[in-house]
Design an enzyme around this catalytic site. Structure first.
Site, PDB file in Angstrom:
ATOM      1  N   GLU A  48     -33.108 -10.507  25.582  1.00 44.75           N
ATOM      2  CA  GLU A  48     -32.880  -9.534  26.657  1.00 44.75           C
ATOM      3  C   GLU A  48     -33.329 -10.155  27.975  1.00 44.75           C
ATOM      4  OE1 GLU A  48     -34.796  -5.424  28.423  1.00 44.75           O
ATOM      5  OE2 GLU A  48     -34.787  -5.677  26.236  1.00 44.75           O
ATOM      6  N   ARG A  52     -34.499  -8.191  36.960  1.00 39.36           N
ATOM      7  CA  ARG A  52     -35.602  -7.966  37.898  1.00 39.36           C
ATOM      8  C   ARG A  52     -35.706  -9.016  38.986  1.00 39.36           C
ATOM      9  NH1 ARG A  52     -40.356  -6.721  33.414  1.00 39.36           N
ATOM     10  NH2 ARG A  52     -39.295  -4.996  32.347  1.00 39.36           N
ATOM     11  N   LYS A 136     -34.464   2.622  23.025  1.00 38.66           N
ATOM     12  CA  LYS A 136     -35.655   1.846  23.358  1.00 38.66           C
ATOM     13  C   LYS A 136     -36.805   2.819  23.583  1.00 38.66           C
ATOM     14  CE  LYS A 136     -37.342  -1.452  26.846  1.00 38.66           C
ATOM     15  NZ  LYS A 136     -36.904  -2.451  27.838  1.00 38.66           N
TER      16      LYS A 136
END
Length: 216
Positions: A48, A52, A136
């Site tokens: 993943e 950011r 998640k």
């Protein structure tokens, strides 16, 4: 919105590949590629890449194009426009830390699987109502940890979770032992210090240790 059976099955197949999905943040493409190779060689083949940093999409594309044998998803998806950008970059799946109506709509309509986030029983129930099977659980540690997730097994048996946040080798087995946990997300397998120093052997060793774990 459409969390179709086909996309749910594709997501299930991705999540079943590894006990731990590395959650990665990169500032340059080359570090991303080399880290992905080290993780793959250590047995962690699902990654993943968090959105950011300004370089995140370029890193994702480079890993998809240059590193064979890995499935690469885009994390920290926060807005509907992030969905299209991640897909254009080559992401195989999408992950968000939480969920909103707009994001659920965009993620549900995306051509690739989407893993929305939650941190409370009410949020988990909301996702289940929208047809979500996999979610998640974030931030796992601060939100109640393994005991919280274990308490959701009986009331929400249809939901399965990928806990992420505050997980490391010291507690990952506690999560993987829970019936409704399919795998965990974590950044400890690729420490920032190791990435910055180019210690790919250390990252491979951590990945090998994590890949030997088994979910229940």
């Amino acid at each position: 919105m459409s969390f179709t059976l086909a996309k749910t099955e594709r997501l299930a197949a991705i999540l079943a590949q590894v006990p731990v999905i590395p959650v990665l943040t990169f500032n340059d493409v080359q570090s991303g590629v080399e880290t992905a190779k080290a993780l793959r060689d250590g047995g962690l083949t699902v990654l993943e890449i968090t959105m950011r940093t300004p370089q995140a999409l370029d890193v994702l594309t480079a890993i998809v194009n240059e590193v064979e044998g890995v499935t690469v998803g885009a994390g920290t998806i926060l807005e509907p426009e992030h969905v299209q950008k991640a897909i254009a970059a080559g992401a195989a799946f999408l992950v968000s830390p939480g969920s909103s109506s707009r994001l659920l709509a965009a993620g549900g309509e995306a051509p690739i699987p989407y893993l929305p986030g939650c941190s409370t029983a009410s949020e988990a129930m909301h996702l289940a109502e929208r047809g979500v099977t996999f979610a998640k659980f974030f931030p796992a540690g601060p939100a109640g940890g393994a005991p919280f997730l274990k308490s959701l097994v009986a009331p929400l048996p249809e939901l399965h979770f990928v806990p992420t946040g505050g997980i490391d080798m010291g507690n990952v087995r506690d999560y993987l032992a829970i019936k409704n946990v399919v795998c965990c997300g974590g950044s400890w397998v690729a420490p920032q210090q190791a990435i910055e120093s180019g210690d790919w052997a250390a990252i491979k060793a951590l990945a090998s240790e994590a890949s030997a774990l088994k979910a229940r």
